[in-house]
Design an enzyme around this catalytic site. Structure first.
Site, PDB file in Angstrom:
ATOM      1  N   ILE A 190     -15.178 -59.656  51.158  1.00  0.00           N
ATOM      2  CA  ILE A 190     -13.963 -60.370  51.515  1.00  0.00           C
ATOM      3  C   ILE A 190     -13.028 -59.505  52.351  1.00  0.00           C
ATOM      4  O   ILE A 190     -12.438 -59.984  53.331  1.00  0.00           O
ATOM      5  CB  ILE A 190     -13.256 -60.868  50.239  1.00  0.00           C
ATOM      6  CG1 ILE A 190     -14.093 -61.977  49.587  1.00  0.00           C
ATOM      7  CG2 ILE A 190     -11.846 -61.375  50.548  1.00  0.00           C
ATOM      8  CD1 ILE A 190     -13.608 -62.397  48.218  1.00  0.00           C
ATOM      9  N   ASP A 214      -9.715 -43.143  48.754  1.00  0.00           N
ATOM     10  CA  ASP A 214     -10.325 -43.353  47.444  1.00  0.00           C
ATOM     11  C   ASP A 214      -9.242 -43.832  46.489  1.00  0.00           C
ATOM     12  O   ASP A 214      -8.483 -43.034  45.935  1.00  0.00           O
ATOM     13  CB  ASP A 214     -10.965 -42.064  46.937  1.00  0.00           C
ATOM     14  CG  ASP A 214     -11.720 -42.273  45.627  1.00  0.00           C
ATOM     15  OD1 ASP A 214     -11.632 -43.378  45.064  1.00  0.00           O
ATOM     16  OD2 ASP A 214     -12.386 -41.325  45.172  1.00  0.00           O
ATOM     17  N   ARG A 264       4.069 -52.576  46.034  1.00  0.00           N
ATOM     18  CA  ARG A 264       5.482 -52.294  45.777  1.00  0.00           C
ATOM     19  C   ARG A 264       6.091 -51.418  46.866  1.00  0.00           C
ATOM     20  O   ARG A 264       7.169 -51.714  47.394  1.00  0.00           O
ATOM     21  CB  ARG A 264       5.654 -51.602  44.422  1.00  0.00           C
ATOM     22  CG  ARG A 264       7.122 -51.413  44.049  1.00  0.00           C
ATOM     23  CD  ARG A 264       7.295 -50.635  42.777  1.00  0.00           C
ATOM     24  NE  ARG A 264       6.992 -49.210  42.952  1.00  0.00           N
ATOM     25  CZ  ARG A 264       7.110 -48.320  41.967  1.00  0.00           C
ATOM     26  NH1 ARG A 264       7.466 -48.702  40.760  1.00  0.00           N
ATOM     27  NH2 ARG A 264       6.836 -47.041  42.196  1.00  0.00           N
ATOM     28  N   TYR A 320     -12.936 -56.263  34.626  1.00  0.00           N
ATOM     29  CA  TYR A 320     -12.691 -57.043  35.839  1.00  0.00           C
ATOM     30  C   TYR A 320     -11.669 -58.149  35.581  1.00  0.00           C
ATOM     31  O   TYR A 320     -10.682 -58.297  36.315  1.00  0.00           O
ATOM     32  CB  TYR A 320     -14.011 -57.634  36.331  1.00  0.00           C
ATOM     33  CG  TYR A 320     -13.882 -58.484  37.571  1.00  0.00           C
ATOM     34  CD1 TYR A 320     -13.634 -57.895  38.807  1.00  0.00           C
ATOM     35  CD2 TYR A 320     -14.015 -59.866  37.510  1.00  0.00           C
ATOM     36  CE1 TYR A 320     -13.510 -58.666  39.955  1.00  0.00           C
ATOM     37  CE2 TYR A 320     -13.900 -60.644  38.653  1.00  0.00           C
ATOM     38  CZ  TYR A 320     -13.647 -60.046  39.865  1.00  0.00           C
ATOM     39  OH  TYR A 320     -13.520 -60.808  40.994  1.00  0.00           O
ATOM     40  N   LYS A 328      -7.825 -58.382  37.205  1.00  0.00           N
ATOM     41  CA  LYS A 328      -7.403 -59.500  38.037  1.00  0.00           C
ATOM     42  C   LYS A 328      -6.255 -60.277  37.392  1.00  0.00           C
ATOM     43  O   LYS A 328      -5.356 -60.773  38.094  1.00  0.00           O
ATOM     44  CB  LYS A 328      -8.585 -60.428  38.318  1.00  0.00           C
ATOM     45  CG  LYS A 328      -9.704 -59.784  39.134  1.00  0.00           C
ATOM     46  CD  LYS A 328      -9.213 -59.244  40.471  1.00  0.00           C
ATOM     47  CE  LYS A 328     -10.372 -58.791  41.354  1.00  0.00           C
ATOM     48  NZ  LYS A 328      -9.914 -58.264  42.667  1.00  0.00           N
ATOM     49  N   ILE A 355     -18.364 -65.784  45.841  1.00  0.00           N
ATOM     50  CA  ILE A 355     -18.479 -65.308  47.223  1.00  0.00           C
ATOM     51  C   ILE A 355     -19.476 -64.144  47.224  1.00  0.00           C
ATOM     52  O   ILE A 355     -19.085 -62.983  47.003  1.00  0.00           O
ATOM     53  CB  ILE A 355     -17.113 -64.833  47.788  1.00  0.00           C
ATOM     54  CG1 ILE A 355     -15.997 -65.830  47.477  1.00  0.00           C
ATOM     55  CG2 ILE A 355     -17.239 -64.553  49.275  1.00  0.00           C
ATOM     56  CD1 ILE A 355     -16.074 -67.129  48.240  1.00  0.00           C
TER      57      ILE A 355
END
Length: 250
Positions: free
Chosen positions: A23, A58, A120, A152, A156, A185
């Site tokens: 993506i 990284d 931020r 994961y 998220k 995806i």
């Protein structure tokens, strides 16, 4: 009739993480095609034919986000668009009962920790520079539904709330913060041994592509289509969120 030939993101300066594939690569290419000056970042460089300017970083390291921000501002001068798509590859074996501390830390560190602090500080940069910028975080359907990958889903979910918190405080300065939640995806970090079974359940009848997500990203980031979109998560999933079926694995 006057033809609107102006590209949607002409003159914008964009930083896109996770640009080496999946993506992030799709978004970086789409922003460039719409006229933005794009700086992509990842551990490895994207394919040379993409023509994306690149800065290695990284984001699993505690200060990785800070080094990236400093380097990006030096290269771009200013940032008006930021897309955080970086995420480690996730393995089906990293279940709630097996995921290691190192794997947890890498997933949450890249997605949530680095994503939040980059967003931020870029938001502060936009505010201080009176830039009516846009910030977009790539989350997931599994911010709300279990995926048997706790690191994961947790990362998220945290990104989703971080997006809302930032959207509230930055919107008064004309800075729009939003998220996209992709469905299935393939490519990048998405690996599923049962992809055929999953696709059979998707109302549109196919898996998504990075470009499906990228085109929505362009719309949200543009002032032509997204100018009144703030604090929102847009589902790009072919209708997968309409069904209750969730892929399960041991």
């Amino acid at each position: 009739m006057t033809c609107m030939s102006m590209k949607l993101l002409e003159g914008e300066r964009a930083l896109v993480t996770g640009c080496a594939g999946g993506i992030g690569r799709g978004v970086a290419k789409a922003l460039k095609a719409e006229g933005a000056t794009v700086l992509g970042s990842d551990i490895a460089a994207p394919p040379s034919e993409d023509g994306i300017d690149f800065l290695a970083a990284d984001l699993a390291k505690p200060d990785g986000w800070r080094a990236l921000l400093e380097g990006a501002l030096e290269r771009l001068g200013s940032i008006s668009l930021f897309v955080h798509a970086a995420s480690p590859r996730r393995l089906e074996s990293d279940t709630p009962l097996t995921v290691s501390e190192d794997t947890w830390d890498a997933m949450t560190g890249i997605n949530l920790r680095s994503g939040f602090f980059l967003a931020r500080e870029i938001g502060r940069h936009m505010r201080d520079g009176k830039i009516k910028g846009r910030i977009l975080l790539i989350t997931s359907q599994h911010r709300e539904t279990p995926r048997n990958l706790p690191h994961y889903s947790a990362a998220k979910a945290g990104m989703t709330m971080a997006m809302k918190e930032l959207a509230r405080v930055l919107a008064p300065d004309g800075i729009r913060v939003n998220a996209i939640a992709p469905g299935a995806i393939p490519g990048g970090g998405f690996v599923a041994g049962n992809l055929g079974e999953l696709v059979a359940q998707i109302p549109l009848g196919r898996a998504g592509t990075p470009d499906d997500v990228a085109q929505v990203a362009v719309a949200i980031l543009s002032e032509r289509f997204g100018r009144y979109v703030v604090g929102t998560t847009v589902e790009v999933d072919g209708g997968l969120g309409l069904i209750s079926w969730i892929p399960a694995h041991a």
